[in-house]
Design a protein around this motif. Structure first.
Motif, PDB file in Angstrom:
ATOM      1  N   LEU A 167       0.826  -1.208   0.000  1.00  0.00           N
ATOM      2  CA  LEU A 167       0.000   0.000   0.000  1.00  0.00           C
ATOM      3  C   LEU A 167       0.861   1.260   0.000  1.00  0.00           C
ATOM      4  N   GLN A 168       1.965   1.216   0.713  1.00  0.00           N
ATOM      5  CA  GLN A 168       2.849   2.381   0.751  1.00  0.00           C
ATOM      6  C   GLN A 168       3.450   2.677  -0.623  1.00  0.00           C
ATOM      7  N   VAL A 169       3.951   1.651  -1.286  1.00  0.00           N
ATOM      8  CA  VAL A 169       4.546   1.851  -2.612  1.00  0.00           C
ATOM      9  C   VAL A 169       3.475   2.251  -3.621  1.00  0.00           C
ATOM     10  N   ALA A 170       2.293   1.644  -3.522  1.00  0.00           N
ATOM     11  CA  ALA A 170       1.197   2.013  -4.425  1.00  0.00           C
ATOM     12  C   ALA A 170       0.866   3.494  -4.286  1.00  0.00           C
ATOM     13  N   ALA A 171       0.820   3.978  -3.051  1.00  0.00           N
ATOM     14  CA  ALA A 171       0.529   5.396  -2.837  1.00  0.00           C
ATOM     15  C   ALA A 171       1.662   6.274  -3.359  1.00  0.00           C
ATOM     16  N   MET A 172       2.900   5.900  -3.066  1.00  0.00           N
ATOM     17  CA  MET A 172       4.046   6.701  -3.508  1.00  0.00           C
ATOM     18  C   MET A 172       4.174   6.730  -5.025  1.00  0.00           C
ATOM     19  N   SER A 173       3.688   5.692  -5.701  1.00  0.00           N
ATOM     20  CA  SER A 173       3.796   5.646  -7.155  1.00  0.00           C
ATOM     21  C   SER A 173       2.955   6.713  -7.842  1.00  0.00           C
ATOM     22  N   PHE A 174       2.068   7.372  -7.096  1.00  0.00           N
ATOM     23  CA  PHE A 174       1.287   8.464  -7.676  1.00  0.00           C
ATOM     24  C   PHE A 174       2.166   9.665  -8.031  1.00  0.00           C
ATOM     25  N   GLU A 175       3.416   9.661  -7.587  1.00  0.00           N
ATOM     26  CA  GLU A 175       4.322  10.740  -7.988  1.00  0.00           C
ATOM     27  C   GLU A 175       4.565  10.739  -9.493  1.00  0.00           C
ATOM     28  N   GLY A 193      -0.276   3.383  -9.092  1.00  0.00           N
ATOM     29  CA  GLY A 193      -0.218   4.809  -9.391  1.00  0.00           C
ATOM     30  C   GLY A 193      -0.049   5.079 -10.859  1.00  0.00           C
ATOM     31  N   ILE A 194       0.749   4.250 -11.527  1.00  0.00           N
ATOM     32  CA  ILE A 194       0.987   4.457 -12.957  1.00  0.00           C
ATOM     33  C   ILE A 194      -0.280   4.211 -13.764  1.00  0.00           C
ATOM     34  N   LEU A 195      -1.106   3.251 -13.324  1.00  0.00           N
ATOM     35  CA  LEU A 195      -2.393   3.027 -13.987  1.00  0.00           C
ATOM     36  C   LEU A 195      -3.247   4.282 -13.917  1.00  0.00           C
ATOM     37  N   CYS A 196      -3.315   4.872 -12.755  1.00  0.00           N
ATOM     38  CA  CYS A 196      -4.078   6.119 -12.613  1.00  0.00           C
ATOM     39  C   CYS A 196      -3.447   7.230 -13.447  1.00  0.00           C
ATOM     40  N   ALA A 197      -2.133   7.266 -13.485  1.00  0.00           N
ATOM     41  CA  ALA A 197      -1.430   8.290 -14.263  1.00  0.00           C
ATOM     42  C   ALA A 197      -1.773   8.199 -15.742  1.00  0.00           C
ATOM     43  N   GLY A 198      -1.946   6.979 -16.231  1.00  0.00           N
ATOM     44  CA  GLY A 198      -2.218   6.807 -17.649  1.00  0.00           C
ATOM     45  C   GLY A 198      -3.516   7.434 -18.114  1.00  0.00           C
ATOM     46  N   PHE A 199      -4.478   7.562 -17.209  1.00  0.00           N
ATOM     47  CA  PHE A 199      -5.769   8.130 -17.588  1.00  0.00           C
ATOM     48  C   PHE A 199      -5.918   9.598 -17.192  1.00  0.00           C
ATOM     49  N   THR A 200      -4.927  10.144 -16.505  1.00  0.00           N
ATOM     50  CA  THR A 200      -5.033  11.553 -16.127  1.00  0.00           C
ATOM     51  C   THR A 200      -5.035  12.498 -17.327  1.00  0.00           C
ATOM     52  N   PRO A 201      -4.281  12.214 -18.422  1.00  0.00           N
ATOM     53  CA  PRO A 201      -4.409  13.108 -19.585  1.00  0.00           C
ATOM     54  C   PRO A 201      -5.830  13.122 -20.154  1.00  0.00           C
ATOM     55  N   LEU A 202      -6.473  11.956 -20.144  1.00  0.00           N
ATOM     56  CA  LEU A 202      -7.860  11.868 -20.610  1.00  0.00           C
ATOM     57  C   LEU A 202      -8.762  12.686 -19.707  1.00  0.00           C
ATOM     58  N   LEU A 203      -8.576  12.561 -18.409  1.00  0.00           N
ATOM     59  CA  LEU A 203      -9.383  13.316 -17.452  1.00  0.00           C
ATOM     60  C   LEU A 203      -9.120  14.811 -17.590  1.00  0.00           C
TER      61      LEU A 203
END
Length: 463
Positions: free
Chosen positions: A256-264, A389-399
């Motif tokens: 969970l810690q690494v998943a959260a930090m990956s949002f960087e 985090g990278i999965l979420c990052a991939g859709f941020t340009p779309l958002l």
């Protein structure tokens, strides 16, 4: 999660010959990680550039340019959906058959997919088959990228000398920055072409050129050895059969810690894709924005190892957190400068983020994330957690594109997406263990082996 205080990182005394051998292996691993990262992210961000400038017109024709751009960015996000599956598959292989062979496999998969994208027919030629094939190849890119960084980071960290475990793995990320530089430079001649040539054949050339980087990276990576810490476990039949389930059983907090930090990673993904498309839409020349990316990432190639070296001295946590918070602030200045079309300020703010604040956090995670896991589940744990985090990052340009829409002065939602993602990363970092001074053998929580006695099983369950 263990609450014990890390002991000094001082190793068992090595002979000068053993220390020199370890240093040579670390340098070799760092070179392989650099070249592999360069290829993987040349390919990956080459697609991001093409999705921003080309694919909407060739594969998703529409009378509404915003709809076409949204469709193009959706294919960008498809790869991020595939990345967790790649992390599961290749993470399992990396913890079962070894880091080296798994990394060679991911390298070839990425290179082949990228080359084939350059051969695709367009929508005008084959209709709906064209975007379908594009999505399939983008999925294969995502499968590969899902485990590349985790593998290279884990292997290089395990090969690094004590006291330099931050420095050598950071070349994985410097390779990624170099790949982005190469991808941007490869598109500069394309951007200079007349539109007819650019859309007919010019965009394909950078995809074909990936074969050259693949050849060099393949030769270097094939010459690698398995890290000694992994070989020792393999030789003693001390590996787990199902790294995924064992990782979730023994390292749920670290996951969970690494998943959260990956949002960087949202910061860079947003700048490389949405930032480029947004800048072009408000009148900033494409070539200018490509040069902005080149300058920032070229500087980051040098600054990331320096920040990683700093983390070897003062710790991972303070450097990582300072970088993430800095990016959260700077992103507002970055989008403000783009909206006003102030080119000098665009260059300055982009470089300060890419080679400054973002480099602080980005250059550290190749060491810190693997250090949070036990060697038996390290590849799997880092690969899968990183992809959240990278999965979420991939859709941020779309958002971002959907929220900003046609009102180009309305850039604040885009900046707040990055700032919110940075806050998630900071929370993960604040709760994570400081590992820069922890001996290699003591990293992560204990992992049960089938041959272990009852006392070890009890230790694992209660730690």
């Amino acid at each position: 999660m263990s609450t014990t205080t890390p002991r000094s990182a001082a190793p068992d005394h090595e002979s000068p010959e053993a220390a020199a051998r370890r240093l040579r292996r670390a340098k070799k691993a760092a070179l392989a990680a650099f070249l592999g990262g360069a290829l993987e992210y040349y390919d990956f961000f080459l697609y991001a550039t093409a999705a921003s400038l080309i694919f909407g017109k060739l594969f998703f024709p529409s009378t509404d340019s915003t709809v076409a751009q949204l469709s193009s960015f959706a294919t960008l996000g498809v790869a991020y959906v595939a990345r967790p599956f790649g992390a599961i598959v290749f993470g399992h292989l990396g913890d079962r058959i070894g880091r080296k062979n798994t990394m060679v496999l991911t390298l070839v998969l990425m290179g082949a997919s990228t080359f084939l994208i350059g051969l695709l027919p367009t929508y005008a030629q084959v209709g709906a088959l064209a975007p379908t094939l594009l999505v399939v190849l983008r999925l294969l890119q995502g499968l590969s990228a899902g485990a590349e960084t985790a593998g290279a980071s884990s292997l290089t960290m395990e090969e690094s000398p004590v006291g330099r475990r931050g420095f050598f793995p950071s070349f994985t990320i410097s390779g990624i920055s170099a790949g982005i530089v190469i991808a941007s430079l490869a598109f500069l001649p394309v951007a200079s072409m007349n539109e007819a040539d650019r859309l007919s054949w010019g965009w394909r050339v950078p995809f074909w050129a990936s074969v050259l980087v693949l050849a060099v990276a393949f030769v270097v990576r094939r010459a690698l050895e398995e890290p000694e810490v992994f070989e020792d476990k393999a030789q003693h039949n001390d590996l787990v059969k199902l790294p995924l389930t064992e990782m979730f059983r023994t390292h749920p907090i670290q996951f969970l810690q690494v998943a959260a930090m990956s949002f960087e990673t949202v910061t860079n993904t947003f700048m490389q894709s949405f930032g480029l498309a947004y800048a072009v839409s408000v009148g900033v020349p494409t070539r200018t924005m490509l040069w902005v990316s080149v300058v920032g990432n070229l500087c980051a190639v040098a600054t990331q190892p320096l920040f990683a070296r700093l983390s070897d001295r003062v710790g991972r946590k303070p450097v990582f957190i300072a970088g993430v918070l800095g990016s959260a602030v700077m992103i507002f200045l970055y989008f403000r400068s783009i909206s006003t079309g102030n080119l000098p300020v665009i260059f300055v703010t982009s470089t300060l983020i890419t080679a400054g604040t973002y480099a602080m956090s980005n250059g550290i995670y190749p060491a810190w994330f693997p250090e949070l896991f036990n060697v038996r589940v390290r590849y799997t744990g880092v690969a899968i957690a990183l992809q959240v985090g990278i999965l979420c990052a991939g859709f941020t340009p779309l958002l971002g594109t959907a929220l900003v829409g046609s009102d180009k002065s309305h850039w604040l939602p885009a900046a707040w997406i990055v700032a919110g993602s940075s806050l998630i990363a900071v929370i993960g970092a604040l709760t994570a263990r400081e590992t820069h001074a922890t001996p290699l053998a003591e990293l992560g929580n204990p992992v049960h082996h089938p041959a272990a006695g009852a006392s070890e099983r009890e230790s694992v369950l209660t730690r």
